[in-house]
Design a protein around this motif. Structure first.
Motif, PDB file in Angstrom:
ATOM      1  N   LEU A 317     -22.879 -44.490 -14.336  1.00 31.94           N
ATOM      2  CA  LEU A 317     -23.781 -43.866 -13.876  1.00 31.94           C
ATOM      3  C   LEU A 317     -24.628 -44.640 -12.810  1.00 31.94           C
ATOM      4  CD1 LEU A 317     -25.672 -41.352 -14.008  1.00 31.94           C
ATOM      5  CD2 LEU A 317     -27.080 -42.919 -15.770  1.00 31.94           C
ATOM      6  N   ALA A 318     -24.700 -45.919 -12.731  1.00 30.28           N
ATOM      7  CA  ALA A 318     -25.161 -46.774 -11.855  1.00 30.28           C
ATOM      8  C   ALA A 318     -24.479 -46.721 -10.595  1.00 30.28           C
ATOM      9  CB  ALA A 318     -25.436 -48.187 -12.107  1.00 30.28           C
ATOM     10  N   ASN A 319     -23.057 -46.794 -10.600  1.00 26.13           N
ATOM     11  CA  ASN A 319     -22.447 -46.529  -9.434  1.00 26.13           C
ATOM     12  C   ASN A 319     -22.451 -45.088  -8.788  1.00 26.13           C
ATOM     13  OD1 ASN A 319     -20.518 -48.899  -8.787  1.00 26.13           O
ATOM     14  ND2 ASN A 319     -20.731 -49.017 -10.744  1.00 26.13           N
ATOM     15  N   SER A 320     -22.749 -44.159  -9.665  1.00 24.73           N
ATOM     16  CA  SER A 320     -22.858 -42.685  -9.261  1.00 24.73           C
ATOM     17  C   SER A 320     -24.150 -42.403  -8.231  1.00 24.73           C
ATOM     18  CB  SER A 320     -23.025 -41.694 -10.158  1.00 24.73           C
ATOM     19  OG  SER A 320     -24.120 -41.872 -10.756  1.00 24.73           O
ATOM     20  N   ARG A 500     -26.539 -32.303 -10.337  1.00 24.20           N
ATOM     21  CA  ARG A 500     -27.205 -32.278 -11.655  1.00 24.20           C
ATOM     22  C   ARG A 500     -27.129 -33.697 -12.239  1.00 24.20           C
ATOM     23  NH1 ARG A 500     -28.716 -27.986 -14.441  1.00 24.20           N
ATOM     24  NH2 ARG A 500     -28.209 -28.866 -16.423  1.00 24.20           N
ATOM     25  N   ARG A 501     -26.179 -34.219 -12.202  1.00 24.83           N
ATOM     26  CA  ARG A 501     -25.923 -35.666 -12.825  1.00 24.83           C
ATOM     27  C   ARG A 501     -26.990 -36.635 -12.342  1.00 24.83           C
ATOM     28  NH1 ARG A 501     -20.994 -40.248 -13.075  1.00 24.83           N
ATOM     29  NH2 ARG A 501     -21.620 -41.113 -15.158  1.00 24.83           N
ATOM     30  N   LEU A 502     -27.093 -36.685 -10.925  1.00 21.61           N
ATOM     31  CA  LEU A 502     -28.161 -37.371 -10.190  1.00 21.61           C
ATOM     32  C   LEU A 502     -29.470 -37.053 -10.641  1.00 21.61           C
ATOM     33  CD1 LEU A 502     -26.537 -37.666  -6.663  1.00 21.61           C
ATOM     34  CD2 LEU A 502     -26.438 -39.509  -8.443  1.00 21.61           C
ATOM     35  N   GLU A 503     -29.852 -35.835 -10.723  1.00 19.40           N
ATOM     36  CA  GLU A 503     -31.309 -35.368 -10.922  1.00 19.40           C
ATOM     37  C   GLU A 503     -31.634 -35.475 -12.296  1.00 19.40           C
ATOM     38  OE1 GLU A 503     -34.857 -33.201  -9.939  1.00 19.40           O
ATOM     39  OE2 GLU A 503     -33.684 -34.293  -8.636  1.00 19.40           O
ATOM     40  N   LEU A 504     -30.659 -34.964 -13.221  1.00 25.14           N
ATOM     41  CA  LEU A 504     -30.962 -35.056 -14.423  1.00 25.14           C
ATOM     42  C   LEU A 504     -30.534 -36.279 -15.469  1.00 25.14           C
ATOM     43  CD1 LEU A 504     -30.455 -31.206 -14.577  1.00 25.14           C
ATOM     44  CD2 LEU A 504     -32.680 -32.152 -14.577  1.00 25.14           C
TER      45      LEU A 504
END
Length: 570
Positions: A317-320, A500-504
Motif C-alpha cells: 500500500l505504501a508503494n501504491s 479507489r485504493r488511494l482515496e479509500l
C-alpha cells in the motif's frame, strides 16, 4: 446532544417477543413487555436501539473487532492494504483472516454474524411493534408521515446489516419481522430483499434530518446505499442514476478538505453521507458508544493512544502512493519497482541513521493514511519507527492514521479511564466514495468523459492537501495531477480502481472491491508474492474461489439443526 443517543436499557433492546410457550408467559422482571412497548415512545426507543448496533458493540467494549463498522479486518486485512499487525501470538484467529485460512469456528466470524443479526432483530422488532401500534393495539398512533419515516429508517438499517453479512458470508438467511423466531434457510440470493428495503427507504425518507440528530439516515443515504448495492450487482445504469442524484444534491467535492473525514472536530460535515455516530465521556456508558471496533488499532509504545499495535498498512500500500514525474499513479504495477525505502530490515547504524527520502514523488493522501518513520504524525510529533510498533517483524514499519485522533483531543475524545476508545465517527459512505462509484458506472456504461471528470475531481481535491513538512521542508515531492484523457475502457477502468485504493485505503472497502471486480485471485496472489518477500507468513498463499467469502459460523449451523448450509468449499 451531539448525535442520536445510542444509550438504551437492555429491556428496550433484547428480543422479548419470541417466547410462545405458555410456561414462559410470566410477566418479565426488569423488562418491558410487547404491550408496554406499543407506544410512540416505545417505537422510537426501539428504533434508536436499531441504530445502536451500527458500531458493532453490545455487552461491553471488548471483543467486537470483527463487527467493527470500519470493517478493518475483513475489508482491509483480508486485502493487499493491511496486516493484522501486533504480535503473531495476539489474536491468532485474525492471522487466519489475513492468510485466508479461517475455519468456521473463527470468533471474528461469529462476532460479525451475531452483532449484525442483533441489529436486524432490533429493526424487525421496531417494524413489528410499529405495525401493532398503527393497527390500534396501543396508545396514540403516529401520523402517516412519521410512520413511513420510521419504516424507512428501520428498513435502511436492516439492509445495511444484511449487506455487511452478505459481503462476508454470501449465503445468508433473510429474516424479517414476520419470520423472526424461526430458522430460515440460507439457500437464496438475498440481494433482491436488500434492494427492496432500500427502495422503500428512498421513496419514504426525507432529504432533511431532525435538528441535532445528524446520525439519522435520510434520502441521500438511501440513494447512495441503493446505488452501491446495484453496483455490487453490476446493475450500472440503476446505480449510476442514484449516485448522480446524490452528487447533484451535494456541494462540490473539491471544496471539502480530505483530512476533515478523519477529524473528530469536523464530523458529519458536507462529505458525510452515512456514518456511524460515536460518543464518549458524557454518555454514561464508559465507552460502549465509542469506536469500539478499532480499540486495538493504535500505535504502540509511549504515544498518546497506545493500544495495541494492530492494523498496520502494508508495504505494498505504501508503494501504491508513488507517482510518476507527471504526478499520476503507476497503473502498470511498476510502483513495486524500487520499493519504498523504510527502515524495515535495517540494523545498527543504518537503522539509527535512517532518514526519510524527501525527493520521492508521492500522492499526499499517504500522510492521512500511513504513519511512516521520520514524518510528522498528526500532532503527536515525528513518527519514531519501531518504538511505535508492537512487532515490526510481524506487521511492518507503518502504522494507521485515519482511525486515530489528535493528541490534543485525547481528554475530550476518549472514554473515561481509557485512551483507546474514541468518539471518532466511522463513515460508511462518504461523497468521495460516491464520486468513484459513479465513475465506475460511467466506465461500464461507456461514458469515459464523465468518468474522467469524476476521477479528476477526486484528484483535484487531493492536490489541495497541505504538504506535510519536516523542519519547513516537504516530507516528499508531493504531486497529484489530472488525467488528460481516458483513451479506452481498460485504461479508464484501471484508473478508477486505482483511485479507489488511494482515496479509500484503510476504510474497509478494498477486499470487497477486489471480489466484486473479479480480480481477487490475481491481485492477492501477486500481492503475496511481493509482500511475502518481507514476511515469511505470507509466502506461497494461493486464493481459491471459496476465499472470496468466509465460512458461516459453525455454532449457527449447529443451532439451526441443518437448516443453514455451510458455504461451498468449507
Amino acid at each position: 446532544m451531539k448525535h442520536i443517543k445510542y444509550i438504551l436499557l437492555s429491556f428496550l433492546i433484547f428480543s422479548t417477543f419470541s417466547c410462545k410457550k405458555e410456561f414462559l408467559n410470566l410477566q418479565p422482571q426488569g423488562e418491558l413487555t410487547e404491550a408496554q412497548l406499543t407506544t410512540q415512545d416505545g417505537v422510537e426507543g426501539l428504533l434508536v436501539g436499531a441504530y445502536g448496533l451500527l458500531n458493532g458493540n453490545v455487552n461491553g467494549t471488548y471483543g467486537n473487532y470483527g463487527a467493527a463498522p470500519s470493517q478493518w479486518l475483513f475489508g482491509e486485512v483480508a486485502s493487499d492494504n493491511a496486516h493484522k499487525g501486533s504480535s503473531v501470538g495476539d489474536q491468532p484467529p485474525m492471522n487466519a483472516i489475513e492468510q485466508h485460512s479461517p475455519t468456521s469456528t473463527n470468533d471474528n466470524l461469529s462476532n460479525l454474524w451475531d452483532r449484525c443479526f442483533e441489529g436486524i432483530q432490533r429493526c424487525n422488532n421496531t417494524l413489528k411493534i410499529l405495525a401493532n401500534l398503527q393497527a390500534g393495539n396501543g396508545s396514540a398512533k403516529f401520523d402517516d408521515a412519521r410512520t413511513k419515516e420510521i419504516q424507512g429508517e428501520a428498513r435502511l438499517l436492516r439492509a445495511h446489516y444484511y449487506f455487511f453479512l452478505v459481503r462476508v458470508f454470501k449465503l445468508v438467511p433473510y429474516v424479517t419481522e414476520a419470520t423472526s423466531g424461526t430458522f430460515v434457510p440460507n439457500d437464496k440470493d438475498i440481494y433482491p430483499n436488500i434492494v427492496t428495503d432500500l427502495q422503500f427507504a428512498v421513496a419514504n425518507l426525507s432529504t432533511t434530518k431532525p435538528k441535532n440528530q445528524k446520525g439519522r439516515v435520510d434520502k441521500y443515504a438511501a440513494q447512495a446505499y441503493l446505488g452501491k448495492v446495484f453496483l455490487y450487482q453490476k446493475k450500472y445504469t440503476e446505480a449510476y442514476d442514484l449516485l448522480n442524484a446524490v452528487i447533484l444534491a451535494k456541494a462540490d467535492l473539491t471544496t471539502m478538505p480530505y483530512a476533515d473525514n478523519f477529524d473528530i472536530t469536523k464530523e458529519d460535515g458536507p462529505e458525510t453521507i452515512m456514518s456511524v455516530q460515536h460518543s464518549v465521556g458524557t454518555d454514561g456508558t464508559g465507552g460502549d458508544n465509542g469506536n469500539v471496533g478499532d480499540i486495538l488499532n493504535f500505535p504502540y509504545g509511549n504515544t498518546p493512544i497506545n493500544c495495541c499495535g494492530f492494523f498496520q498498512p502494508s508495504i505494498d500500500l505504501a508503494n501504491s502512493f508513488k507517482v510518476d514525474l507527471a504526478g499520476l499513479p503507476l497503473l502498470d504495477g511498476s510502483y513495486r519497482t524500487n520499493p519504498y525505502k523504510s527502515d524495515f530490515g535495517l540494523t545498527g547504524a543504518a537503522k539509527d541513521n535512517y532518514v526519510v527520502d524527501k525527493t520521492l514523488p508521492l500522492d499526499p493522501r499517504i500522510e492521512s493514511t500511513i504513519g511512516r518513520r521520520g514524518v510528522p504524525y498528526r500532532d503527536w510529533g515525528i513518527m519514531a519507527g519501531d518504538t511505535w510498533i508492537r512487532d515490526a517483524s510481524n506487521g511492518g514499519p507503518f502504522v494507521a492514521v485515519k482511525n486515530t485522533i489528535e493528541a490534543a483531543q485525547v481528554a475530550s475524545g476518549t472514554a473515561p479511564g481509557t485512551t483507546n476508545v474514541t468518539g471518532l465517527n466511522v463513515n460508511l459512505i462518504r461523497l468521495g466514495d460516491v464520486y468513484l462509484m459513479a465513475a465506475e458506472c460511467a466506465v461500464e456504461k461507456g461514458d469515459l468523459p464523465r468518468a474522467l471528470t469524476l476521477v479528476n475531481a477526486v484528484r483535484a481535491r487531493a492536490a489541495k492537501i497541505t504538504p506535510q513538512s519536516i523542519n519547513g521542508v516537504p516530507a516528499a515531492a508531493y504531486k497529484v495531477s489530472q488525467y488528460v484523457s481516458f483513451p479506452n475502457d481498460t485504461y479508464a477502468r484501471n484508473a478508477v480502481r486505482f483511485e479507489r485504493r488511494l482515496e479509500l485505503a484503510m476504510e474497509g472497502h478494498r477486499f470487497f472491491d477486489l471480489v466484486r471486480w473479479g480480480i481477487a485471485k490475481q491481485t492477492l496472489e501477486s500481492y503475496f508474492l511481493f509482500e511475502g518477500g518481507y514476511f515469511d507468513y505470507l509466502k506461497g498463499i494461493s486464493i481459491e474461489s471459496r476465499d472470496e467469502y468466509f465460512p458461516l459460523p459453525q455454532d449457527q449451523i449447529d443451532r439451526s439443526k441443518g437448516t443453514l448450509k455451510q458455504s461451498p468449499g468449507y
